[in-house]
Design a protein around this motif. Structure first.
Motif, PDB file in Angstrom:
ATOM      1  N   VAL A 124       0.826  -1.213   0.000  1.00 38.73           N
ATOM      2  CA  VAL A 124       0.000   0.000   0.000  1.00 38.73           C
ATOM      3  C   VAL A 124       0.865   1.270   0.000  1.00 38.73           C
ATOM      4  O   VAL A 124       0.686   2.180   0.793  1.00 38.73           O
ATOM      5  N   ALA A 125       1.800   1.326  -0.892  1.00 38.73           N
ATOM      6  CA  ALA A 125       2.679   2.479  -1.170  1.00 38.73           C
ATOM      7  C   ALA A 125       3.815   2.610  -0.178  1.00 38.73           C
ATOM      8  O   ALA A 125       4.981   2.461  -0.543  1.00 38.73           O
ATOM      9  N   HIS A 126       3.515   2.869   1.084  1.00 39.54           N
ATOM     10  CA  HIS A 126       4.568   3.250   2.013  1.00 39.54           C
ATOM     11  C   HIS A 126       5.118   2.093   2.824  1.00 39.54           C
ATOM     12  O   HIS A 126       6.141   2.246   3.491  1.00 39.54           O
ATOM     13  N   ASN A 127       4.469   0.944   2.800  1.00 36.95           N
ATOM     14  CA  ASN A 127       4.916  -0.153   3.666  1.00 36.95           C
ATOM     15  C   ASN A 127       6.059  -0.971   3.078  1.00 36.95           C
ATOM     16  O   ASN A 127       6.781  -1.649   3.823  1.00 36.95           O
ATOM     17  N   LEU A 128       6.223  -0.967   1.757  1.00 34.18           N
ATOM     18  CA  LEU A 128       7.266  -1.780   1.123  1.00 34.18           C
ATOM     19  C   LEU A 128       7.794  -1.082  -0.120  1.00 34.18           C
ATOM     20  O   LEU A 128       7.023  -0.683  -0.993  1.00 34.18           O
ATOM     21  N   VAL A 129       9.115  -0.937  -0.189  1.00 33.09           N
ATOM     22  CA  VAL A 129       9.786  -0.412  -1.377  1.00 33.09           C
ATOM     23  C   VAL A 129      10.855  -1.421  -1.778  1.00 33.09           C
ATOM     24  O   VAL A 129      11.682  -1.817  -0.947  1.00 33.09           O
ATOM     25  N   VAL A 130      10.828  -1.828  -3.032  1.00 36.93           N
ATOM     26  CA  VAL A 130      11.852  -2.715  -3.571  1.00 36.93           C
ATOM     27  C   VAL A 130      12.715  -1.902  -4.524  1.00 36.93           C
ATOM     28  O   VAL A 130      12.198  -1.222  -5.419  1.00 36.93           O
ATOM     29  N   VAL A 131      14.030  -1.937  -4.328  1.00 35.33           N
ATOM     30  CA  VAL A 131      14.933  -1.149  -5.164  1.00 35.33           C
ATOM     31  C   VAL A 131      16.059  -2.042  -5.659  1.00 35.33           C
ATOM     32  O   VAL A 131      16.638  -2.817  -4.892  1.00 35.33           O
ATOM     33  N   SER A 132      16.334  -1.969  -6.942  1.00 42.37           N
ATOM     34  CA  SER A 132      17.466  -2.704  -7.516  1.00 42.37           C
ATOM     35  C   SER A 132      18.608  -1.730  -7.755  1.00 42.37           C
ATOM     36  O   SER A 132      18.386  -0.572  -8.142  1.00 42.37           O
ATOM     37  N   ILE A 133      19.825  -2.207  -7.517  1.00 41.23           N
ATOM     38  CA  ILE A 133      20.992  -1.329  -7.638  1.00 41.23           C
ATOM     39  C   ILE A 133      22.105  -2.012  -8.428  1.00 41.23           C
ATOM     40  O   ILE A 133      22.182  -3.238  -8.484  1.00 41.23           O
ATOM     41  N   LYS A 134      22.943  -1.180  -9.010  1.00 42.34           N
ATOM     42  CA  LYS A 134      24.189  -1.646  -9.620  1.00 42.34           C
ATOM     43  C   LYS A 134      25.239  -1.572  -8.516  1.00 42.34           C
ATOM     44  O   LYS A 134      25.749  -0.495  -8.194  1.00 42.34           O
ATOM     45  N   LYS A 135      25.563  -2.709  -7.963  1.00 46.38           N
ATOM     46  CA  LYS A 135      26.401  -2.746  -6.769  1.00 46.38           C
ATOM     47  C   LYS A 135      27.874  -2.828  -7.137  1.00 46.38           C
ATOM     48  O   LYS A 135      28.278  -3.633  -7.976  1.00 46.38           O
ATOM     49  N   SER A 136      28.684  -1.978  -6.445  1.00 45.50           N
ATOM     50  CA  SER A 136      30.108  -1.980  -6.737  1.00 45.50           C
ATOM     51  C   SER A 136      30.985  -1.981  -5.492  1.00 45.50           C
ATOM     52  O   SER A 136      32.202  -2.059  -5.613  1.00 45.50           O
ATOM     53  N   TYR A 137      30.389  -1.906  -4.302  1.00 36.35           N
ATOM     54  CA  TYR A 137      31.199  -1.936  -3.085  1.00 36.35           C
ATOM     55  C   TYR A 137      30.354  -2.442  -1.920  1.00 36.35           C
ATOM     56  O   TYR A 137      29.119  -2.389  -1.967  1.00 36.35           O
ATOM     57  N   PRO A 138      30.992  -2.939  -0.869  1.00 34.74           N
ATOM     58  CA  PRO A 138      30.253  -3.468   0.278  1.00 34.74           C
ATOM     59  C   PRO A 138      29.487  -2.367   1.011  1.00 34.74           C
ATOM     60  O   PRO A 138      29.939  -1.230   1.093  1.00 34.74           O
ATOM     61  N   GLY A 139      28.326  -2.735   1.521  1.00 36.62           N
ATOM     62  CA  GLY A 139      27.508  -1.794   2.267  1.00 36.62           C
ATOM     63  C   GLY A 139      26.671  -0.872   1.414  1.00 36.62           C
ATOM     64  O   GLY A 139      25.934  -0.019   1.945  1.00 36.62           O
ATOM     65  N   GLN A 140      26.742  -1.027   0.101  1.00 37.53           N
ATOM     66  CA  GLN A 140      26.053  -0.100  -0.788  1.00 37.53           C
ATOM     67  C   GLN A 140      24.532  -0.194  -0.646  1.00 37.53           C
ATOM     68  O   GLN A 140      23.827   0.810  -0.787  1.00 37.53           O
ATOM     69  N   ALA A 141      24.028  -1.384  -0.344  1.00 36.77           N
ATOM     70  CA  ALA A 141      22.586  -1.544  -0.173  1.00 36.77           C
ATOM     71  C   ALA A 141      22.076  -0.659   0.955  1.00 36.77           C
ATOM     72  O   ALA A 141      21.024  -0.015   0.848  1.00 36.77           O
ATOM     73  N   TYR A 142      22.820  -0.601   2.053  1.00 33.50           N
ATOM     74  CA  TYR A 142      22.402   0.212   3.196  1.00 33.50           C
ATOM     75  C   TYR A 142      22.520   1.699   2.871  1.00 33.50           C
ATOM     76  O   TYR A 142      21.701   2.509   3.307  1.00 33.50           O
ATOM     77  N   LYS A 143      23.549   2.054   2.120  1.00 31.54           N
ATOM     78  CA  LYS A 143      23.706   3.449   1.715  1.00 31.54           C
ATOM     79  C   LYS A 143      22.501   3.899   0.897  1.00 31.54           C
ATOM     80  O   LYS A 143      21.941   4.985   1.123  1.00 31.54           O
ATOM     81  N   VAL A 144      22.055   3.078  -0.043  1.00 31.92           N
ATOM     82  CA  VAL A 144      20.929   3.435  -0.894  1.00 31.92           C
ATOM     83  C   VAL A 144      19.634   3.499  -0.078  1.00 31.92           C
ATOM     84  O   VAL A 144      18.852   4.448  -0.202  1.00 31.92           O
ATOM     85  N   ALA A 145      19.417   2.495   0.774  1.00 26.42           N
ATOM     86  CA  ALA A 145      18.188   2.471   1.568  1.00 26.42           C
ATOM     87  C   ALA A 145      18.092   3.689   2.474  1.00 26.42           C
ATOM     88  O   ALA A 145      17.039   4.340   2.568  1.00 26.42           O
ATOM     89  N   ASN A 146      19.185   4.011   3.146  1.00 27.68           N
ATOM     90  CA  ASN A 146      19.165   5.184   4.016  1.00 27.68           C
ATOM     91  C   ASN A 146      18.996   6.469   3.228  1.00 27.68           C
ATOM     92  O   ASN A 146      18.364   7.422   3.693  1.00 27.68           O
ATOM     93  N   GLY A 147      19.558   6.503   2.019  1.00 25.94           N
ATOM     94  CA  GLY A 147      19.349   7.662   1.156  1.00 25.94           C
ATOM     95  C   GLY A 147      17.891   7.818   0.764  1.00 25.94           C
ATOM     96  O   GLY A 147      17.350   8.930   0.757  1.00 25.94           O
ATOM     97  N   LEU A 148      17.229   6.697   0.462  1.00 23.84           N
ATOM     98  CA  LEU A 148      15.818   6.753   0.103  1.00 23.84           C
ATOM     99  C   LEU A 148      14.970   7.257   1.265  1.00 23.84           C
ATOM    100  O   LEU A 148      14.017   8.024   1.075  1.00 23.84           O
ATOM    101  N   PHE A 149      15.295   6.838   2.492  1.00 19.79           N
ATOM    102  CA  PHE A 149      14.542   7.299   3.652  1.00 19.79           C
ATOM    103  C   PHE A 149      14.573   8.822   3.787  1.00 19.79           C
ATOM    104  O   PHE A 149      13.723   9.408   4.454  1.00 19.79           O
ATOM    105  N   GLY A 150      15.539   9.464   3.151  1.00 14.18           N
ATOM    106  CA  GLY A 150      15.653  10.917   3.244  1.00 14.18           C
ATOM    107  C   GLY A 150      15.060  11.667   2.074  1.00 14.18           C
ATOM    108  O   GLY A 150      15.191  12.891   2.002  1.00 14.18           O
ATOM    109  N   LEU A 151      14.368  10.966   1.149  1.00 12.79           N
ATOM    110  CA  LEU A 151      13.841  11.619  -0.051  1.00 12.79           C
ATOM    111  C   LEU A 151      12.338  11.841   0.064  1.00 12.79           C
ATOM    112  O   LEU A 151      11.538  10.925  -0.148  1.00 12.79           O
TER     113      LEU A 151
END
Length: 622
Positions: A356-383
């Motif tokens: 229902v929009a805000h409960n789940l977000v699925v994001v695919s990334i081009k990963k190139s370094y460790p921890g990048q998934a968390y960097k992207v997720a935390n970035g999204l929380f700020g948008l």
């Protein structure tokens, strides 16, 4: 393709066989909802009800009730084109010399379509009601669900102006009819309308409000869009960009506000910030649960203007999938390029209907370094409004984010509970009934990307000491006879993907924790990765129903935890004895008498027999 008004879009849909007229008289209390709910869940047509009992006007519903109709409404062949158009527009790189400037002219022409165009008159003011003529009961305003507090305007375009800066805002906020010329105004704490009202309070003045009902489809969509705070960009500007021509506006007859000249109806009036707020609700909301009664300001209608022969547009929200799922997808596509500007490793993202929009977000990334998934997720929380996201799942670039079943397979195979899951806190939607506080609660990041060596050396469960990604054959569902049945368990199943789905009758505090310990220690857990606990109203054989219940009913910090080798999701209702002090809302269910009535009358509506399998439901049931 730009539509001059809503009725031109209706005519096009009818010509294409995408809209059906119902000549049989129908009730605006529940009956229209039951019909529309069946159609949107089966990919059916929009419907124009020509005779609504007790009203002078016809009603249309489901105009953007499929992905294809939403794309048509926004002037594109497919919703993915929206991302391409925006990417083209924002790629305004500096151009030197006359040749470079001429090369930018097509983009500059697009940008010039943004400001609205002032006109002196328009169809929306052909008929005017003032004073005692105003009677909202004459409009076919729907009571959507059995426990709703009354009829609600469900597709309003609410227009206000900042009392200090003159900044214009248009948003879609439900409005409960409370009298012949009074409604509630559901301005939540994060909304721009609330900010405008607070400024009016500080200045000691009323806040003028205009509510457009109708307008062309681009404007209806624009009112739902989570626009970034960019000077000069408002909902009229977005609609102008989507239309490819400046949006026509005119002054209201009793308010100093710009209103869409091509609307079907316009309600004009004010909100007095000095008035006591009134109890609004309940309302069967887009979460699929009722939003319980709460205090909100009152909107006083001083005039109603309309076309000579208007059509009242409406929508319904409730258990997904609903029409709003396609509006949400349009926003995904529209704002993907902006998200990629800030987080360039993002390949795609999706907010599934089950979330229902805000409960789940699925994001695919081009990963190139460790921890990048968390960097992207935390970035999204700020948008922007992404701050309300509850669960963000990050997957590799090759995973289709709108393939619901494939995403959860990736989670099972690549996200080790405790190692690849991270909880945090932040703002939540005020409609989230399960959060630890009103508008504040836990969040969960799941890293379902392929791991790099640096990411597998942390704490892991005993079962996963090797800490490698698991192949599908690692999961082995057990035979039903071997599964535990104590502790209030009503139904259960296991999937080949490693999910253990359990419905329980919750009667005491701590019951979910007890079951989690029991199940994690049971031999049947050997092939499982996730334990999903849901209430007795959930069908454990329908993965969409399970995840919809889970995502609505969890605060991740409180209700998601590793237990042995399982990640436990406690989606059962929370009890006062467990420290949950707010009332727990019921799920939306239509009244059985209404269901039987619609069954009996279906052949009179002139609608085709319903399909058995919804064509747009994501992910097959397991």
């Amino acid at each position: 393709m730009a539509f001059p008004d809503l009725q031109s879009f209706i005519r096009l849909l009818e010509a294409r066989g995408e809209l059906v007229r119902v000549h049989t008289p129908v009730s605006r209390e529940l009956e229209i909802t039951e019909i529309a709910d069946r159609l949107v869940k089966t990919g059916g047509p929009a419907v124009l009800f020509e005779q609504v009992l007790g009203s002078d006007f016809p009603l249309v519903i489901g105009l953007m009730g499929t992905r294809e109709r939403t794309a048509l409404a926004l002037g594109v062949a497919d919703l993915d084109e929206l991302a391409a158009r925006v990417r083209h527009l924002i790629d305004l790189k500096g151009a030197r010399g006359l040749g470079g400037l001429l090369g930018q002219l097509p983009k500059l022409r697009d940008a010039m379509n943004l400001p609205p165009r002032r006109v002196n008159t328009g169809p929306a003011q052909e008929v005017v009601w003032r004073g005692d003529e105003v009677d909202l009961s004459r409009l076919p305003i729907l009571k959507c669900w059995p426990q709703d507090g009354g009829p609600f305007v469900t597709l309003p375009l609410v227009i206000t102006k900042d009392p200090e800066t003159g900044e214009r805002n248009m948003g879609m906020y439900r409005m409960q009819v409370m009298g012949r010329n009074v409604t509630g105004m559901h301005w939540q704490r994060h909304k721009t309308g609330t900010r405008h009202l607070e400024k009016a309070r500080a200045l000691g003045q009323r806040l003028e409000v205009a509510v457009a009902i109708g307008g062309d489809p681009a404007l209806i969509y624009a009112a739902t869009a989570p626009l970034p705070p960019i000077p000069g960009l408002d909902e009229f500007a977005l609609a102008g960009y989507l239309r490819g021509q400046r949006y026509p506006v005119m002054k209201g007859v009793t308010v100093d506000l710009d209103v869409p000249a091509n609307a079907e109806f316009i309600l004009e009036g004010y909100v007095d910030p000095q008035e006591p707020w009134v109890m609004e609700g309940p309302f069967g909301d887009h979460t699929g649960f009722y939003t319980l009664p709460d205090l909100y300001p009152q909107f006083h209608v001083t005039a109603v203007t309309m076309r000579r022969q208007p059509i009242y547009p409406a929508t319904i929200v409730g258990r997904p999938p609903m029409e709003d799922a396609y509006l949400i997808e349009a926003s995904e596509r529209l704002f993907l390029p902006a998200a990629q500007l800030i987080l360039p490793e993002i390949v795609d993202y999706h907010m599934p209907p089950a979330g229902v929009a805000h409960n789940l977000v699925v994001v695919s990334i081009k990963k190139s370094y460790p921890g990048q998934a968390y960097k992207v997720a935390n970035g999204l929380f700020g948008l922007g409004q992404m701050m309300f996201a509850k669960v963000i799942v990050v997957v590799d670039e090759g995973v289709k984010v709108n393939d619901f079943a494939a995403v959860w397979r990736e989670v099972a195979q690549k996200a080790v509970p405790g190692r690849d899951t991270l909880t945090t806190r932040g703002p939540t939607d005020v409609l989230d009934h399960s959060s630890r506080g009103w508008g504040y609660g836990g969040k969960l990041i799941i890293d379902a990307t392929t791991k790099r060596p640096e990411e597998v050396g942390g704490a892991v469960s005993s079962r996963d000491e090797q800490a490698g990604d698991l192949a599908p054959e690692a999961f082995a569902p057990q035979v039903a006879a071997s599964l535990p049945t104590s502790g209030g368990v009503l139904a259960q199943t296991q999937t080949p993907d490693g999910y253990w789905l359990v419905a329980l009758n919750k009667t005491r505090p701590g019951q979910a924790q007890e079951l989690a310990q029991l199940f994690a220690a049971h031999p049947a857990a050997a092939g499982m990765r996730h334990l999903l606990l849901v209430d007795e109203e959930t069908n454990v054989h329908d993965l969409q129903d399970v995840w919809w219940t889970i995502l609505n009913n969890i605060d991740p910090e409180r209700d998601v935890w590793p237990q042995g080798g399982l990640l436990v999701w406690d989606g059962a209702r929370k009890l006062p004895e467990e420290g949950f002090v707010r009332p727990w809302p019921p799920k939306i269910v239509m009244d059985e008498a209404v269901v039987r009535r619609v069954d009996a009358l279906w052949h009179l509506y002139g609608l085709a027999p319903l399909q058995v399998t919804p064509p747009e439901k994501e992910g097959a049931a397991q």
